[in-house]
Design a protein around this motif. Structure first.
Motif, mmCIF file in Angstrom:
data_model
loop_
_atom_site.group_PDB
_atom_site.id
_atom_site.type_symbol
_atom_site.label_atom_id
_atom_site.label_comp_id
_atom_site.label_asym_id
_atom_site.label_seq_id
_atom_site.Cartn_x
_atom_site.Cartn_y
_atom_site.Cartn_z
ATOM 1 N N THR A 176 -2.172 -14.866 -56.152
ATOM 2 C CA THR A 176 -3.088 -15.319 -57.571
ATOM 3 C C THR A 176 -3.756 -14.990 -59.173
ATOM 4 O O THR A 176 -3.138 -13.300 -58.553
ATOM 5 C CB THR A 176 -4.486 -15.734 -57.248
ATOM 6 N N CYS A 177 -2.850 -15.442 -60.061
ATOM 7 C CA CYS A 177 -4.093 -14.350 -61.069
ATOM 8 C C CYS A 177 -5.000 -15.234 -61.799
ATOM 9 O O CYS A 177 -4.650 -16.542 -61.884
ATOM 10 C CB CYS A 177 -2.677 -13.833 -61.787
ATOM 11 N N GLY A 178 -5.698 -14.315 -62.521
ATOM 12 C CA GLY A 178 -6.610 -15.390 -63.245
ATOM 13 C C GLY A 178 -8.400 -15.255 -62.996
ATOM 14 O O GLY A 178 -8.411 -15.306 -61.397
ATOM 15 N N GLY A 179 -9.267 -15.111 -63.495
ATOM 16 C CA GLY A 179 -10.508 -15.707 -62.925
ATOM 17 C C GLY A 179 -11.548 -15.468 -61.767
ATOM 18 O O GLY A 179 -12.584 -15.330 -60.591
ATOM 19 N N ILE A 180 -11.145 -14.223 -61.821
ATOM 20 C CA ILE A 180 -12.013 -13.264 -61.409
ATOM 21 C C ILE A 180 -12.605 -11.668 -61.623
ATOM 22 O O ILE A 180 -13.172 -10.712 -61.477
ATOM 23 C CB ILE A 180 -10.914 -11.976 -60.165
ATOM 24 N N GLY A 181 -13.383 -12.030 -62.671
ATOM 25 C CA GLY A 181 -14.184 -11.398 -64.139
ATOM 26 C C GLY A 181 -15.045 -12.013 -63.998
ATOM 27 O O GLY A 181 -15.592 -12.731 -62.830
ATOM 28 N N PRO A 182 -16.237 -11.418 -64.483
ATOM 29 C CA PRO A 182 -17.736 -11.541 -64.502
ATOM 30 C C PRO A 182 -18.333 -13.141 -65.226
ATOM 31 O O PRO A 182 -19.716 -12.984 -64.680
ATOM 32 C CB PRO A 182 -18.584 -10.893 -65.355
ATOM 33 N N THR A 183 -17.822 -14.259 -66.255
ATOM 34 C CA THR A 183 -18.244 -14.889 -66.421
ATOM 35 C C THR A 183 -18.094 -16.437 -65.377
ATOM 36 O O THR A 183 -17.574 -15.872 -64.350
ATOM 37 C CB THR A 183 -17.856 -14.961 -67.603
ATOM 38 N N HIS A 184 -19.160 -17.111 -65.746
ATOM 39 C CA HIS A 184 -18.881 -18.340 -65.062
ATOM 40 C C HIS A 184 -17.946 -19.077 -64.647
ATOM 41 O O HIS A 184 -17.785 -19.988 -63.412
ATOM 42 C CB HIS A 184 -20.270 -19.299 -65.880
ATOM 43 N N ASP A 185 -17.199 -19.129 -65.149
ATOM 44 C CA ASP A 185 -15.387 -19.353 -65.927
ATOM 45 C C ASP A 185 -14.871 -18.680 -64.263
ATOM 46 O O ASP A 185 -13.646 -19.074 -64.515
ATOM 47 C CB ASP A 185 -14.749 -19.589 -66.365
#
Lengths: 250, 250
Positions: A67-76
């Motif tokens: 998978t790639c994407g969506g593992i950062g610190p923000t609500h999204d």
């Protein structure tokens, strides 16, 4: 034999057109060089249920799921929660990730706040994948690899985990270009493919927009796991092109 | 309200990494400008059953389904047969497509052979989508649009069918750039999103590879169907960035 892999791209920014995806092509080449076949990809938005559904479908079918994407610190950034639910495990704070991030932000004199701590969360049972660029790690759990969406970090994480990936049989490939029309070649290509069942033949036309049509042509791509067979099929394609009065360029 | 669309990309060349896909991003922007939300995409190889499975899954979920790839004359062009099976209709030779192609090849002094005639085949009930570049048409059947994979032809076919597409509510979008870290913004962004439920906020970091780190930053993208609400949310994001000591650039 080649292990079969799939890629789930997660991010509203890809589906809105704001950001052109670069990770699929990079992963395809990266895996291809290791004898792993990228067999399917799906792109979903930042939606909990969509990520769960796609993850489960891909894990049921493929040897490896990236998978790639969506593992950062923000609500999204909701990938970790969705993957944990897809796998039916809890989300836990990974002690090693927590230490890596705590040290990183201390060194940068930035507050290691709740949002940043969230990047230390992983589905229970996951092992970390190092991130040499922005520190926050990806992770692997079973045959599922969760990587960052930013292309430079995605690529760096792949290099990190490369030594631990399976190695499949290498695909050999020969491309042959000609200006003969695809429809003129089609019947002969079909016969060649039938007579050379261990290789596959792809036919990729390119067109110039009118009135400039002199750039049209076809790339015939022969591929397979047996180098000699690929070479023999490519020879047959070249002979076909010559027989039809064309020029074949490898 | 916005109609929801999906794109099925068909082609071994995309999954092998030989050809970077360009159609997804183009379609996303094209649909976005018409108030249609691209909500999912799948990429499969030139495999009969994979095309059928993906087509049925997408048709069950989305108002519009676009496909690209696999409608040419060669043996690896299997989209029409697979779509017909997915729809449980026969493949027929479309009389108008047959005439268009016959005339086109006659004018070019090329044999209108079996392979080229195959490009006049469509699932029964389909209407044609004109191809101003290489003549062989795409087609529409119900909410399914089958287009060429070559990006220039894909784009030209979209222009052809544009007048007949539904028009949804336009998404308004404001992007705000800052060099403040994503983790510093995260808590405030979450609060703003909760306080402005009619808009959504995406947070997209970009990083420079070390040792050059001066180029890092975040793009905060506010979007929604109500222009005033998007503007109000963007103002709140700007105020947050300023409060945190940063500079906000729209």
């Amino acid at each position: 034999m080649q292990p079969r892999a799939s890629l789930l791209i997660i991010g509203d920014e890809i589906l809105s057109g704001r950001t052109p995806d670069k990770n699929l092509n990079h992963l395809a080449r990266f895996l291809g060089a290791r004898g792993i076949a990228l067999s399917e990809s799906r792109i979903v938005g930042d939606r909990h249920q969509a990520i769960i559904t796609a993850t489960r479908a891909l894990m049921a079918q493929y040897d490896l799921v990236f998978t790639c994407g969506g593992i950062g610190p923000t609500h999204d950034d909701i990938t970790t929660e969705a993957l944990a639910e897809a796998l039916k495990v809890a989300v836990i704070r990974h002690p090693e990730a927590d230490k890596i991030l705590r040290d990183y932000y201390a060194e940068k004199n930035l507050d290691y706040n709740d949002a940043r701590q969230k990047m230390a969360d992983v589905p229970k049972g996951a092992g970390l994948i190092a991130n040499p660029i922005s520190c926050a790690p990806g992770y692997r759990i079973g045959n599922l690899y969760a990587l960052a969406g930013v292309p430079a970090i995605f690529a760096a994480m792949l290099e990190t985990l490369a030594p631990n990936l399976p190695q499949g049989a290498r695909t050999h490939q020969i491309s042959i270009h000609t200006t003969i029309g695809e429809g003129t070649l089609a019947s002969g290509l079909r016969t060649i493919e039938q007579n050379h069942p261990s290789t596959s033949i792809g036919s990729y036309p390119h067109f110039s927009a009118p009135p400039d049509t002199h750039g049209s042509g076809v790339a015939v791509v022969v591929s397979g796991l047996d180098a000699d067979a690929v070479s023999a099929t490519a020879d047959a394609v070249e002979a076909l092109i010559t027989e039809l009065g064309g020029v074949a360029k490898r």
